[in-house]
Structure formats: structure tokens, C-alpha cells
Write an enzyme that holds these catalytic residues in place. Structure first.
Site, mmCIF file in Angstrom:
data_model
loop_
_atom_site.group_PDB
_atom_site.id
_atom_site.type_symbol
_atom_site.label_atom_id
_atom_site.label_comp_id
_atom_site.label_asym_id
_atom_site.label_seq_id
_atom_site.Cartn_x
_atom_site.Cartn_y
_atom_site.Cartn_z
ATOM 1 N N SER A 101 96.353 -16.832 28.020
ATOM 2 C CA SER A 101 95.484 -15.967 27.235
ATOM 3 C C SER A 101 94.845 -14.892 28.117
ATOM 4 O O SER A 101 95.551 -14.084 28.713
ATOM 5 C CB SER A 101 94.445 -16.807 26.506
ATOM 6 O OG SER A 101 93.757 -16.061 25.542
ATOM 7 N N HIS A 138 97.717 -20.025 19.047
ATOM 8 C CA HIS A 138 96.995 -19.657 20.250
ATOM 9 C C HIS A 138 96.138 -20.824 20.744
ATOM 10 O O HIS A 138 95.426 -21.456 19.973
ATOM 11 C CB HIS A 138 96.100 -18.443 20.014
ATOM 12 C CG HIS A 138 95.599 -17.848 21.283
ATOM 13 N ND1 HIS A 138 96.335 -16.951 22.022
ATOM 14 C CD2 HIS A 138 94.450 -18.047 21.992
ATOM 15 C CE1 HIS A 138 95.674 -16.624 23.108
ATOM 16 N NE2 HIS A 138 94.523 -17.285 23.112
ATOM 17 N N ASP A 147 100.212 -16.620 16.241
ATOM 18 C CA ASP A 147 99.226 -16.163 17.223
ATOM 19 C C ASP A 147 99.081 -14.654 17.091
ATOM 20 O O ASP A 147 100.083 -13.928 17.073
ATOM 21 C CB ASP A 147 99.709 -16.545 18.630
ATOM 22 C CG ASP A 147 98.749 -16.135 19.734
ATOM 23 O OD1 ASP A 147 97.667 -15.598 19.433
ATOM 24 O OD2 ASP A 147 99.089 -16.355 20.917
#
Length: 428
Positions: free
Chosen positions: A211, A398, A368
Site C-alpha cells: 500500500s 486492499h 481494490d
């Protein structure tokens, strides 16, 4: 009198009890409705374990709402409260991998933890992985819980040295501090004398992040790749559902997954503004893409790098259309220069910078908002001649890699961790 008064007392008590019962009933109904509201979230059936994700999402939304209330009352910054809860949750994750040695130290003034197998079963030098944790550049406990276990798992299965960088986070610091912390720690570790100290082969060092950590890994890999003053280089980069740009909050994946937990479209925009030290009131303008409207001063090369209708195939973009307003909000790009800075948005790098980047493994999840950031970066690296392994999970969401350990196992998270470690084992 007493006989006549007793019924009145009894009736009054009964009235009070009746009122209390009604209040309790109302409270119970409201609580049930609130719980149902928090829990119920229509999710695609193709998602990995959607019912379990509903529960996780409900807990996250509850904490976020409490944090927002706390900030509105002037009690605490909402990020600090969320981080307190995250730290508490991560402390529940049991310790494991006792055969892995850990050392808390500093690399060029940056806090790091170094993981090493207790017994070096390899002949000669070992490989190494430098890891940057996710959390929107503002959340996360890299030395606790799931991230701690993830680094121990990498060190154990790769028989390698793993360095997790405990970079400073918002709201205490803003861009470019997080990037600079990661860059400084990486440069320090890549020095020949430091690698020798940890018995690391200088030709076998990877950088990895998830991320926001994937954002930092991509940016640091670019910087070190083109920096002639840095003798040591990364051999590989592993980017796990990375966030790579903030110019288009209406890519196909942002549109498709804007309400899918645990990273919502609006939340990602808030993270960006927090990271870049910008006015949080700009969030709705960003969501409308007003900062990149046709009348805004955005260079054509940048627009081309983000043209997902040309970069990505139709089976990815589906029926979604670009959102480019004719008239936008002037001055946003000037007020928030980090939006165009490749250290914050690695997807905007030119081909020359990308050519110096190491071989890549990029993981994306279908459900995501950041899916298209990762897939566009795959294409841009390939266009620059960089070898890329693109691993896409149709049931992925995610944050799933953080849910590969107790108490919140998700099958897709376990698979994703095993797959990228296997790739590192084959190529490191």
C-alpha cells in the site's frame, strides 16, 4: 388510605418500569439497527470470504467514526486514536518464529528492526529484504503483530536478513519526510561495510512494501536506481497493492470499488491530503477530479501516463468511462505541489527514471481501488524495458496481506504472502 395509596404507588412504579422497558426496547432496536448498519455492506460474491470482511469493515468503520467524533470535539487527532486501536489490536497477534533474532537499531538516524535467522544454514552470503509498511503514511505498527510476523516469515523462509523501516508518520511529519526516512535507511543498509556486517550479498537485496509502503518502495527504488552516488542497488522490488498517483480518483478501479472495504475511495483521498500536508477540505474537489480538469495546467505527458483507457485492456476497464471535467478548481496543483512530485507519485516518473528501476513483482486485487495504479505501473515499467511479474487476485481486496495471520485469517491473504515470498525465493 394506605389501601388506596398502594395501588397508586404500584401504578407509578409500574409506569416507571413500563417507561424504562420502552426505553430499553427503543435502545435495543436502535443498537440492533446500528449494528446492522455497520455490519451490512453489500459485497461482491467473488470477494474472499465476504461475510468475514463485513465484520472487519464494521469494526474499522466504528473506530473511524469514534476517531472523527473525538477530533471534532477537540479531544484527539483522529489518526492518533485509530493508531492506538491498531496498536492494541496488533498486540493480540501471538509471537512466533522464535528462531528469528531481532535487533532494534538506527540506520542513519532512522529507527529500524533487523531480522535474522538464528542459524545461518547457507554457505557464504545471504540475501536481504528492506520492508516498508503500509497504512496511508500515517498508520501502522511495524514492530508489532502482523507486520512483525510477516518480516519474521520472510526472514525464515528466505533465510535472509529483513530490515523493517519504522519511518516517521503523519500527522507528526508530512511529505517528503516519510520518503526521506526510507531513502536514508536504504542507502545506509546498501553500504558495502553494512552489508558485510550482516553477511549480505550486495547483489541480492530487494525492497518491498504494501500500500503506502509500496508507494515508498517504488519511489525509493527509482531514486536509488538513478542515483550515481549510491554504489549499492536493489536487485528486486515487490510492490503489494501500491498507491502510486493522486491525479485521478476515478480510474475504473476507483469507480468499481469505491465502497469496498477496507480502503474506500474517499478515505484514500484523505490519506493523500494528510500525507501531503494539504487542506482536508480539498477532498471533494479531488474526488471530482477538479484538479485535473481540461482547463487546469496539467502537462500532456502526465495525462498520457494516466490514460488508463489506453494502457489497460477492456476486460479490466469494463464499462467505466474517464472523468475529466471541462472546468475545474484553479490552483490546486500549485497549492499541493506533491501531487506532481514523482517522490510521492512514482507512476508519473519518466521512462529514463523507470529504466533504472529493478525487476518487479506487483500484486493487485480485483476489489481494490488501487488496482489500476498497480496495473498501470506494470505497463509503464514494461514499456521502459523492466522485467515485471504481475500477480492479480480476482478475490483480492486492499489490505488482505495484513490478514494472513491470527486472529483475522483470510485465504487470499495467506496465498498472496506465500506467492510473493516464493517469487523472492526464486529470484533473490
Amino acid at each position: 388510605m394506605a389501601a388506596r395509596s398502594e395501588p397508586r404507588r404500584g401504578g407509578g412504579g409500574g409506569g416507571r418500569r413500563g417507561a424504562c422497558a420502552k426505553l430499553l426496547c427503543v435502545w435495543s432496536v436502535c443498537s440492533a439497527l446500528s449494528a446492522a448498519y455497520l455490519l451490512y455492506l453489500p459485497l461482491p460474491s467473488a470477494l474472499s470470504e465476504p461475510l468475514k470482511l463485513m465484520v472487519v469493515a464494521a469494526a474499522f468503520r466504528g473506530v473511524s467514526q469514534a476517531a472523527d467524533i473525538g477530533q471534532s470535539l477537540g479531544l484527539v487527532h483522529h489518526i492518533r486514536l485509530i493508531n492506538t486501536v491498531v496498536t492494541g489490536f496488533e498486540s493480540l497477534v501471538p509471537l512466533d518464529y522464535e528462531h528469528i533474532q531481532t535487533e532494534d537499531t538506527e540506520f542513519s538516524g532512522v529507527q529500524v528492526r533487523v531480522y535474522q535467522p538464528s542459524v545461518n544454514t547457507q554457505d557464504g552470503l545471504r540475501g536481504a529484504v528492506v520492508f516498508f509498511h503500509g497504512g496511508g503514511w500515517s498508520l501502522g505498527a511495524p514492530k508489532l503483530g502482523s507486520y512483525d510476523l510477516l518480516c519474521k516469515k520472510m526472514a525464515s523462509e528466505l533465510k535472509a536478513v529483513v530490515v523493517t523501516v519504522d519511518y516517521r508518520m503523519a500527522p507528526d511529519v508530512r511529505f517528503p519526510v516519510q520518503f526521506e526516512d526510507c531513502l536514508q535507511a536504504s542507502r545506509f543498509f546498501l553500504q558495502s561495510e553494512v552489508l558485510q556486517l550482516y553477511s549480505v550479498d550486495p547483489q541480492r537485496v530487494a525492497v518491498c512494501g504494501d500500500s503506502a509502503g509500496g508507494n515508498l518502495a517504488a519511489a525509493v527504488a527509482q531514486q536509488i536506481g538513478r542515483d550515481n552516488s549510491t554504489a549499492g542497488k536493489f536487485k528486486l522490488q515487490v510492490l503489494i497493492y501500491p498507491v502510486l498517483q493522486a491525479l485521478d480518483f476515478n480510474t475504473a478501479s476507483y469507480q468499481q470499488n469505491q465502497k469496498i472495504p477496507i480502503l474506500y475511495r474517499e478515505l484514500m483521498a484523505h490519506y493523500w491530503l494528510e500525507y501531503l500536508g494539504a487542506d482536508p477540505e480539498l477532498v471533494h474537489l479531488l474526488l471530482l477530479n477538479n484538479h485535473t480538469a481540461h482547463d487546469q495546467e496539467l502537462a500532456d505527458p502526465h495525462r498520457a501516463k494516466l490514460d488508463w483507457t489506453r494502457v489497460l485492456p477492456k476486460d479490466v476497464t469494463k464499462h467505466y468511462k474517464p472523468v475529466i471535467p471541462a472546468t475545474g478548481s484553479p490552483g490546486i496543483l500549485q497549492r499541493v505541489p506533491g501531487l506532481l512530485d514523482v517522490r510521492a507519485a512514482p507512476l508519473l516518473a519518466d521512462l529514463e527514471a523507470l529504466r533504472s528501476a529493478p525487476r518487479a513483482y506487483i500484486m493487485t486485487g480485483e476489489h481494490d481501488v488501487l488496482r489500476d495504479d498497480g496495473l498501470m505501473y506494470v505497463r509503464r515499467l514494461q514499456q521502459a524495458g523492466v522485467s515485471v511479474t504481475s500477480r492479480h487476485y480476482e478475490d483480492g481486496f486492499h489490505g488482505c496481506v495484513s490478514f494472513a495471520f491470527w486472529p483475522s485469517y483470510f485465504a487470499v491473504g495467506i496465498r498472496a504472502v506465500d506467492d510473493y515470498i516464493a517469487w523472492l525465493r526464486d529470484h533473490l
